[in-house]
Design a protein around this motif. Structure first.
Motif, PDB file in Angstrom:
ATOM      1  N   GLY A 340      10.288 -30.755  25.745  1.00 16.56           N
ATOM      2  CA  GLY A 340       9.646 -31.549  26.783  1.00 16.56           C
ATOM      3  C   GLY A 340       8.383 -32.256  26.323  1.00 16.56           C
ATOM      4  O   GLY A 340       7.883 -33.145  27.028  1.00 16.56           O
ATOM      5  N   THR A 341       7.863 -31.900  25.137  1.00 17.66           N
ATOM      6  CA  THR A 341       6.680 -32.589  24.612  1.00 17.66           C
ATOM      7  C   THR A 341       6.986 -34.076  24.431  1.00 17.66           C
ATOM      8  O   THR A 341       8.037 -34.444  23.915  1.00 17.66           O
ATOM      9  CB  THR A 341       6.294 -31.995  23.235  1.00 17.66           C
ATOM     10  OG1 THR A 341       6.059 -30.604  23.388  1.00 17.66           O
ATOM     11  CG2 THR A 341       5.060 -32.681  22.665  1.00 17.66           C
ATOM     12  N   LEU A 342       6.032 -34.901  24.866  1.00 21.30           N
ATOM     13  CA  LEU A 342       6.188 -36.345  24.671  1.00 21.30           C
ATOM     14  C   LEU A 342       5.427 -36.783  23.428  1.00 21.30           C
ATOM     15  O   LEU A 342       4.275 -36.395  23.216  1.00 21.30           O
ATOM     16  CB  LEU A 342       5.668 -37.099  25.895  1.00 21.30           C
ATOM     17  CG  LEU A 342       6.457 -36.872  27.190  1.00 21.30           C
ATOM     18  CD1 LEU A 342       5.735 -37.512  28.379  1.00 21.30           C
ATOM     19  CD2 LEU A 342       7.868 -37.447  27.065  1.00 21.30           C
ATOM     20  N   LEU A 343       6.068 -37.590  22.614  1.00 25.98           N
ATOM     21  CA  LEU A 343       5.458 -38.131  21.399  1.00 25.98           C
ATOM     22  C   LEU A 343       5.663 -39.639  21.376  1.00 25.98           C
ATOM     23  O   LEU A 343       6.534 -40.156  22.075  1.00 25.98           O
ATOM     24  CB  LEU A 343       6.110 -37.489  20.153  1.00 25.98           C
ATOM     25  CG  LEU A 343       5.946 -35.974  20.021  1.00 25.98           C
ATOM     26  CD1 LEU A 343       6.844 -35.444  18.893  1.00 25.98           C
ATOM     27  CD2 LEU A 343       4.484 -35.607  19.754  1.00 25.98           C
TER      28      LEU A 343
ATOM     29  N   VAL B  84      23.854 -35.166  24.810  1.00 26.53           N
ATOM     30  CA  VAL B  84      22.595 -35.051  24.070  1.00 26.53           C
ATOM     31  C   VAL B  84      21.777 -33.972  24.763  1.00 26.53           C
ATOM     32  O   VAL B  84      21.679 -33.963  25.997  1.00 26.53           O
ATOM     33  CB  VAL B  84      21.817 -36.382  24.082  1.00 26.53           C
ATOM     34  CG1 VAL B  84      20.484 -36.233  23.349  1.00 26.53           C
ATOM     35  CG2 VAL B  84      22.648 -37.500  23.477  1.00 26.53           C
ATOM     36  N   GLY B  85      21.189 -33.069  23.982  1.00 26.62           N
ATOM     37  CA  GLY B  85      20.375 -31.997  24.557  1.00 26.62           C
ATOM     38  C   GLY B  85      19.448 -32.569  25.629  1.00 26.62           C
ATOM     39  O   GLY B  85      18.724 -33.531  25.374  1.00 26.62           O
ATOM     40  N   ILE B  86      19.463 -31.981  26.810  1.00 27.43           N
ATOM     41  CA  ILE B  86      18.765 -32.584  27.946  1.00 27.43           C
ATOM     42  C   ILE B  86      17.248 -32.457  27.776  1.00 27.43           C
ATOM     43  O   ILE B  86      16.736 -31.386  27.447  1.00 27.43           O
ATOM     44  CB  ILE B  86      19.236 -31.951  29.278  1.00 27.43           C
ATOM     45  CG1 ILE B  86      18.674 -32.688  30.492  1.00 27.43           C
ATOM     46  CG2 ILE B  86      18.902 -30.468  29.342  1.00 27.43           C
ATOM     47  CD1 ILE B  86      19.435 -33.926  30.854  1.00 27.43           C
ATOM     48  N   ALA B  87      16.539 -33.571  28.003  1.00 28.20           N
ATOM     49  CA  ALA B  87      15.078 -33.543  28.037  1.00 28.20           C
ATOM     50  C   ALA B  87      14.660 -33.166  29.451  1.00 28.20           C
ATOM     51  O   ALA B  87      15.230 -33.666  30.420  1.00 28.20           O
ATOM     52  CB  ALA B  87      14.513 -34.910  27.666  1.00 28.20           C
ATOM     53  N   PRO B  88      13.650 -32.281  29.607  1.00 27.41           N
ATOM     54  CA  PRO B  88      13.239 -31.858  30.957  1.00 27.41           C
ATOM     55  C   PRO B  88      12.966 -33.047  31.889  1.00 27.41           C
ATOM     56  O   PRO B  88      13.326 -33.004  33.067  1.00 27.41           O
ATOM     57  CB  PRO B  88      11.970 -31.041  30.684  1.00 27.41           C
ATOM     58  CG  PRO B  88      12.200 -30.460  29.320  1.00 27.41           C
ATOM     59  CD  PRO B  88      12.931 -31.524  28.557  1.00 27.41           C
ATOM     60  N   GLY B  89      12.378 -34.100  31.370  1.00 29.06           N
ATOM     61  CA  GLY B  89      12.038 -35.258  32.188  1.00 29.06           C
ATOM     62  C   GLY B  89      13.223 -36.018  32.743  1.00 29.06           C
ATOM     63  O   GLY B  89      13.053 -36.923  33.564  1.00 29.06           O
ATOM     64  N   LYS B  90      14.432 -35.674  32.302  1.00 30.03           N
ATOM     65  CA  LYS B  90      15.627 -36.367  32.789  1.00 30.03           C
ATOM     66  C   LYS B  90      16.382 -35.555  33.837  1.00 30.03           C
ATOM     67  O   LYS B  90      17.373 -36.035  34.399  1.00 30.03           O
ATOM     68  CB  LYS B  90      16.575 -36.657  31.617  1.00 30.03           C
ATOM     69  CG  LYS B  90      16.031 -37.698  30.658  1.00 30.03           C
ATOM     70  CD  LYS B  90      16.928 -37.857  29.442  1.00 30.03           C
ATOM     71  CE  LYS B  90      16.312 -38.884  28.496  1.00 30.03           C
ATOM     72  NZ  LYS B  90      16.653 -38.645  27.099  1.00 30.03           N
TER      73      LYS B  90
END
Lengths: 380, 380
Positions: A340-343, B84-90
């Motif tokens: 979840g880290t944003l870069l 694709v491995g889910i990003a928490p923000g999605k």
């Protein structure tokens, strides 16, 4: 107001402060050298950005496609140079733009094209200003300034019907391969001298060649004298990128563009942080691969745009996966990069990366607040 | 009806006959092997193409972005695997799709992501089917079939709230580096065996893992036994490209996609034909550069899609300029390629090249008549 943390990733981020600083620097430079700046919009393709690049009036501009010409003309820009040798199949479209009020200049580097331009212009009842493209460094298209062909094309365009010779243009594309300031200054002078020499030869034949157009971001940045030149074209200077930094044309801090990505996992044994920023979001451009510092698919920054404590690059990429690792191959401190880290990833090549998006998410400095969303176009 | 000669270049051309033949071949193959084909739409991103790929009903499908999920769901596809491995923000977006009726499966390969999926699903009052991503070849993401982490993630997903374990998925991405049919068969069996083994380990723990999903176009093409596998994902098989031909997965004649370009000049001394098909139109993908046959930025065909008398490739490319030359470095017969000549360039990588366009210009065989224009989406 929305913030970068509210976006779905990947997303294209533009730092307005860095952009404005890049724009001002080049404007001042061209003003000091006494030439017109004709920004190349192929990098940014956005009217919002052009309005900041040319605050007094939007234009003149350089375009790489007729779609760009259409878009900027619809937004009030009239003086447009289409800086790719014209394909015969595009002339009817170009004529239509001209009839609707665009002041569209086209480019040729051979007799066949010059003849077709003239013939179509007569058929379509328009008059095209034409620049002859020059070759000063063996990069791609163009005739050499000393060639007989230069004069032959000039004469072919002197019938006064349909097309008329307007001058010469040159792009010193090999400047991208320069490795020192001295080499860049030499490339800039070669570009200037070749263009001026070609214009002089045409004029000595009694042919009008008022326009002497040169440009590339590296040569525009390093030219010390532009005597005889009337205008300079440059595009990537607005955003800059890792390739420009690798040449020494800008500093890393001058890069205005980045791609926001999310960490989705890691492979600790291999030292990999996995993100959702793959090559589709960064582009396949590996322009730094033949530079002294290979930046992989991009250089990693934190959400605020700052360098992280470790020197991280995108080492490899799949379509929607980016694999980040330390440049030295040692494992990063994974505890800093939980899921979840944003870069933010600084791109190798701004033109290629921006082309994967329709929108710029505009921020300023370290603040993640999204101040505006600017649109851009793509395609043909 | 419009013909290819009526288009402005560059333009993206799709041969419908070659497409249909590629689609039928893979459907028959999967039917023979007794598994469901879940086409990956990341290559083509077009409902028109999906309807031909899955003629009985559009779906199930695999997607690489939630934008693809949205687009295909709007066109009636319900069964969607976001691979694709889910990003928490999605996850809020994914939950919204689920609430609107999509049967959306998400993917995780770590405990943090599994926990976030569960938490967001409970908050959003939906239930996500979840596949655990496996790693069988060190390519990118995933847990190994023998790992303790596999079982730990499985148990984390067994609370019955929010998320539920649905099975395992694996992508044998290293199959792109295979150099022989035997290596491809080995890669396919490694993918199958790893996925089946992981599912068996989960089931032995009393965890439900009905789905065993494998896939890549190379392994899908070379698998000889898919016992224990329930579904196969593949995408580039629809269009094929020079990278697939270089691996031996298809013949050059199976490539359905090409980029239509115009000759705009030449540099006779250097043996170069200059076109308006630069890297923006072909993509920066140089996937054949590490294969036995380096195809440059693409292999040249004539307007009808036939091989020209000389072996021509796009040797280098600028943003809107392509430089064509003979593979052997000898000068081509320039009289065959006057200004305005239309050529078609077969791409290194169909996914990357198609992503530069919003439309497919559909033709069939040697005929240049445009039978249809199919749309596609891009971005995120």
């Amino acid at each position: 107001m929305k913030r970068l943390d509210d976006l779905e990733t990947p997303a294209l981020v533009l730092d307005r402060d860095v952009l404005d600083s890049n724009l001002a620097r080049m404007r001042e430079r061209m003003s000091r050298l006494g030439v017109t700046l004709r920004p190349h919009v192929k990098t940014t393709k956005s009217i919002d950005i052009l309005r900041r690049a040319s605050p007094s009036a939007p234009g003149p501009i350089t375009v790489s496609t007729l779609k760009e010409a259409e878009y900027f003309f619809e937004h009030g820009v009239r003086d447009i140079l289409y800086a790719v040798g014209i394909a015969p199949g595009k002339l009817a479209h170009a004529a239509d733009l001209t009839r609707r009020g665009a002041d569209l200049t086209v480019v040729v580097d051979n007799l066949e094209a010059a003849s077709v331009v003239e013939a179509v212009a007569m058929r379509e009842q328009v008059r095209f200003p034409v620049l002859i493209e020059l070759d000063v460094d063996g990069h791609r298209s163009g005739v050499t300034p000393e060639s007989g062909l230069l004069l032959a094309i000039g004469r072919r365009l002197s019938s006064g019907r349909g097309a008329f010779l307007h001058g010469v243009m040159v792009h010193a594309g090999e400047s991208y391969n320069c490795r020192s300031d001295d080499e860049l200054r030499v490339a800039a002078e070669r570009e200037r001298a070749g263009a001026v020499r070609a214009a002089q030869r045409l004029r000595a034949e009694g042919l009008a060649a008022p326009v002497v157009s040169v440009g590339s971001t590296p040569t525009a940045t390093f030219a010390t004298d532009l005597s005889g030149v009337t205008e300079v074209r440059a595009g990537v200077y607005m955003l800059h990128d890792l390739v420009m930094a690798g040449i020494g044309v800008c500093k890393i801090e001058d890069i205005a563009l980045s791609v926001l990505v999310s960490v989705i996992g890691c492979q600790q044994e291999r030292g990999w942080i996995i993100t959702d920023g793959g090559w589709m979001s960064l582009s396949r451009d590996r322009g730094t691969s033949n530079q002294p510092t290979d930046q992989g698919y991009g250089l990693v920054r934190d959400l605020a745009g700052r360098a992280p404590p470790e020197d991280l690059i995108v080492r490899t990429a799949n379509q929607e996966h980016g694999i980040i690792g330390r440049r030295d191959g040692q494992p990063p401190d994974f505890s800093r990069y939980p899921v979840g880290t944003l870069l933010r990833i600084l791109p190798n090549h701004a033109c290629a990366t921006a082309a994967q998006y329709n929108l710029y998410q505009v921020v300023a400095g370290l603040d993640s607040t999204i101040l505006a969303t600017w649109s851009r176009i793509n395609g043909w």
